[in-house]
Design an enzyme around this catalytic site. Sequence first.
Site, PDB file in Angstrom:
ATOM      1  N   ASP A 271       0.854  -1.188   0.000  1.00 29.10           N
ATOM      2  CA  ASP A 271       0.000   0.000   0.000  1.00 29.10           C
ATOM      3  C   ASP A 271       0.890   1.239   0.000  1.00 29.10           C
ATOM      4  O   ASP A 271       1.732   1.415   0.891  1.00 29.10           O
ATOM      5  CB  ASP A 271      -0.893  -0.018   1.246  1.00 29.10           C
ATOM      6  CG  ASP A 271      -2.002   1.020   1.181  1.00 29.10           C
ATOM      7  OD1 ASP A 271      -2.209   1.608   0.105  1.00 29.10           O
ATOM      8  OD2 ASP A 271      -2.664   1.239   2.212  1.00 29.10           O
TER       9      ASP A 271
ATOM     10  N   ASP B 150      -3.289   2.562  -5.877  1.00 29.35           N
ATOM     11  CA  ASP B 150      -2.117   2.643  -5.005  1.00 29.35           C
ATOM     12  C   ASP B 150      -1.928   1.432  -4.109  1.00 29.35           C
ATOM     13  O   ASP B 150      -1.181   1.497  -3.126  1.00 29.35           O
ATOM     14  CB  ASP B 150      -2.186   3.909  -4.149  1.00 29.35           C
ATOM     15  CG  ASP B 150      -3.383   3.918  -3.201  1.00 29.35           C
ATOM     16  OD1 ASP B 150      -4.320   3.102  -3.412  1.00 29.35           O
ATOM     17  OD2 ASP B 150      -3.397   4.732  -2.271  1.00 29.35           O
ATOM     18  N   GLU B 151      -2.565   0.321  -4.408  1.00 29.02           N
ATOM     19  CA  GLU B 151      -2.340  -0.876  -3.592  1.00 29.02           C
ATOM     20  C   GLU B 151      -2.547  -2.128  -4.427  1.00 29.02           C
ATOM     21  O   GLU B 151      -3.250  -2.119  -5.436  1.00 29.02           O
ATOM     22  CB  GLU B 151      -3.249  -0.889  -2.362  1.00 29.02           C
ATOM     23  CG  GLU B 151      -4.727  -0.946  -2.663  1.00 29.02           C
ATOM     24  CD  GLU B 151      -5.572  -1.062  -1.402  1.00 29.02           C
ATOM     25  OE1 GLU B 151      -5.230  -1.882  -0.520  1.00 29.02           O
ATOM     26  OE2 GLU B 151      -6.579  -0.349  -1.309  1.00 29.02           O
TER      27      GLU B 151
END
Length: 410
Positions: A4, A99-100
């Site tokens: 993350d 974003d993860e």
Amino acid sequence: MHLDMDAFYAAVEQRDDPSLRGLPVVVGARPGGRGVVATCSYEARRFGIRSAMPIAEAYRRCPHAVYLRPRMAHYAAIARCIRRELDAISPLVEPVSIDEAFIDVSGLERLIGPPAAIGARAKRRIREACGLTASVGIGPNRLIAKLASEYHKPDGLTVVAPPEVQTFLDPQPVAVLRGVGPRTLPRLQRLGIQSVADLRRRSLTELQRHLGTRLAADLHAQAHGIAASAVAPQTPRKSVSKETTFAADQIDAALLHTRLRALAGEVAQTARAGGVAGGVVTLKVRYAGFVTHSRQRRLAAPTDSARVLLAEAWHLFEHSGLPQAPVRLIGVGLAALSPPASCSPPRQRDLFEAADAQERDGRLADTLDAVNTRFGDGALSFGLAGCAAAGGADADAGGSTSAPRDADPG
């Protein structure tokens, strides 16, 4: 492994502009508007600001923060950089947002080393290639990996071996479990359940009596560290959508058309970046009192064209029986996604051969995407003024600069 990125949008802005480092940075709507916070730096979080908070509340808590508009195309380009680094570590990568991602790292011990070394390598590659920090969690399933990545943010690395799962879970608040939201948490607290350990000690029968069969079974399993572990790299995206919330309710057709044009451009660019086209155009309109209407229209052929998207969405706005009232929010999207059918191998064109409209538009779209990726959303857009508020089809093919729009980040 779950990776993350740390305060992704804000971290990108601080990386790109070193003068912002150490300052509270809020990425989202402009103060004075009715949008929300997309994300914020850790310096801003010390003031109690968080994602999805109304921008007015964020400004009340920290008026001296730096407030920036999102640059989604730029963030997407950086996300592709991150993905390349993850692909270099494992062939099984499942992005779950920009974003993860979940990464299957089983079997990599022989190539890289123990789990901590695998996580450290992923963090190092992203830092060196993309200039950003990430938090990593590694565990026997998706639940434990996700909770482990959140355990020591920012820039953390937490490994939970199978024998350590219950020791890791028990002290944590029950709110960390998936499915425990604003409605479920008070019900658990009324039962005296504050921690995961409290939940684990209750029988499944008791939980079912208070929570229902499905939710009780899910939470009972999570409290015992039982969850899915499969990583599915090819999970297809089902839709692409963008929306904007106005600072004041709007009824002006020209302004609504202009905002819809900007949103159509963003959706089309996102679709092209993902290598997909959509067969269904969707329109979302919200009025006073949060009364929301949605409309959709199936196309004769899938599209990734901003022009087609705008024309269809505006047709829905004008001709699908929506209330004639001031608009609080408007949004547009593409659904029923599939690879574009128009993909064909490149060929050398004769010097004097004219390009047809479809090919010309495709080349223009590629240029626009490249410019907006480098300089940010809205830096350059199709000149769609010819698509007047009536939704005409004879749009100007040229490019035009456009000011950033007040999109409500999602």
